[in-house]
Design an enzyme around this catalytic site. Sequence first.
Site, PDB file in Angstrom:
ATOM      1  N   GLY A  68       8.959  -6.863  -7.605  1.00 21.81           N
ATOM      2  CA  GLY A  68       7.884  -5.881  -7.645  1.00 21.81           C
ATOM      3  C   GLY A  68       8.068  -4.858  -6.537  1.00 21.81           C
ATOM      4  O   GLY A  68       9.189  -4.616  -6.082  1.00 21.81           O
ATOM      5  N   CYS A  69       6.967  -4.250  -6.098  1.00 22.71           N
ATOM      6  CA  CYS A  69       7.028  -3.225  -5.050  1.00 22.71           C
ATOM      7  C   CYS A  69       7.776  -3.741  -3.831  1.00 22.71           C
ATOM      8  O   CYS A  69       7.433  -4.786  -3.274  1.00 22.71           O
ATOM      9  CB  CYS A  69       5.617  -2.806  -4.655  1.00 22.71           C
ATOM     10  SG  CYS A  69       5.572  -1.640  -3.276  1.00 22.71           S
ATOM     11  N   PHE A  70       8.802  -3.017  -3.404  1.00 20.90           N
ATOM     12  CA  PHE A  70       9.676  -3.547  -2.350  1.00 20.90           C
ATOM     13  C   PHE A  70       9.060  -3.543  -0.960  1.00 20.90           C
ATOM     14  O   PHE A  70       9.597  -4.160  -0.046  1.00 20.90           O
ATOM     15  CB  PHE A  70      11.051  -2.879  -2.343  1.00 20.90           C
ATOM     16  CG  PHE A  70      11.107  -1.367  -2.351  1.00 20.90           C
ATOM     17  CD1 PHE A  70      10.046  -0.579  -1.938  1.00 20.90           C
ATOM     18  CD2 PHE A  70      12.270  -0.733  -2.782  1.00 20.90           C
ATOM     19  CE1 PHE A  70      10.120   0.807  -1.944  1.00 20.90           C
ATOM     20  CE2 PHE A  70      12.360   0.661  -2.801  1.00 20.90           C
ATOM     21  CZ  PHE A  70      11.277   1.425  -2.382  1.00 20.90           C
ATOM     22  N   TRP A  71       7.928  -2.901  -0.770  1.00 21.83           N
ATOM     23  CA  TRP A  71       7.302  -2.909   0.555  1.00 21.83           C
ATOM     24  C   TRP A  71       6.948  -4.335   0.989  1.00 21.83           C
ATOM     25  O   TRP A  71       7.307  -4.780   2.073  1.00 21.83           O
ATOM     26  CB  TRP A  71       6.035  -2.055   0.547  1.00 21.83           C
ATOM     27  CG  TRP A  71       6.259  -0.600   0.294  1.00 21.83           C
ATOM     28  CD1 TRP A  71       7.445   0.086   0.382  1.00 21.83           C
ATOM     29  CD2 TRP A  71       5.273   0.353  -0.105  1.00 21.83           C
ATOM     30  NE1 TRP A  71       7.252   1.407   0.067  1.00 21.83           N
ATOM     31  CE2 TRP A  71       5.926   1.603  -0.237  1.00 21.83           C
ATOM     32  CE3 TRP A  71       3.904   0.278  -0.364  1.00 21.83           C
ATOM     33  CZ2 TRP A  71       5.244   2.761  -0.611  1.00 21.83           C
ATOM     34  CZ3 TRP A  71       3.227   1.435  -0.739  1.00 21.83           C
ATOM     35  CH2 TRP A  71       3.888   2.657  -0.859  1.00 21.83           C
ATOM     36  N   VAL A 107       7.897  -7.135  -0.476  1.00 18.50           N
ATOM     37  CA  VAL A 107       9.044  -8.040  -0.608  1.00 18.50           C
ATOM     38  C   VAL A 107       9.894  -8.005   0.656  1.00 18.50           C
ATOM     39  O   VAL A 107      10.322  -9.055   1.163  1.00 18.50           O
ATOM     40  CB  VAL A 107       9.892  -7.669  -1.840  1.00 18.50           C
ATOM     41  CG1 VAL A 107      11.090  -8.608  -1.967  1.00 18.50           C
ATOM     42  CG2 VAL A 107       9.049  -7.701  -3.108  1.00 18.50           C
TER      43      VAL A 107
END
EC number: 1.8.4.11
Length: 213
Positions: A52-55, A57
Amino acid sequence: MVPFFDKTQTVDQANALPGRTTPMPVATLNVVTDHSMTQVPDGLEVAIFAMGCFWGVERLFWQQQGVYSTAAGYSGGYTPNPTYREVCSGQTGHTEVVRVVFDPKIISYKQLLQVFWENHDPAQGMRQGGDVGTQYRSAIYTLTPEQQTEAESSLQRFQQAMEQAGDKRAITTEVAPALPFYYAEDDHQQYLYKNPEGYCGLGGIGVCLPPQG
């Protein structure tokens, strides 16, 4: 009239954006770990995950003991050196990924896979929570045959664990040898360190990855 593009359908190579030959400028150091975002010291290994959103992760993985460095980026698609805006259009084929450099003497690839499976929903297809589009799909991109074998085994075990927990959905996580990794813009690197109140949609489904038999 501009044709409607369905961002939940993966673009094919013939229709992907052309991109560019110039790589994205990238900072020398990860601001959290103070280690290089591009160099891999001898004895360390690399893993690539999409959840999902890499922030969120990236933050999840830099918090793991034994992780040397992390970087947000794009992979799994066709467009060379894409921008964030291009990836969000759904017309590059890429998903948002995090490149994890780790010390296998401290944290194993198997342990990283456990972090991966237990901290997102791998059965949502082209979305993760409220984030919808092919760029949010779940994926494990492997760098060695050993990683591929371990990733495939972990998927089978997590699927069984979901079924035992009463979740009958099929896992949609893509497990495949890694294509080129492209760094995201500097604004996205270590985003939740730079913006502690920033958005994070990460969350597991309450199922644990069983150990390998």
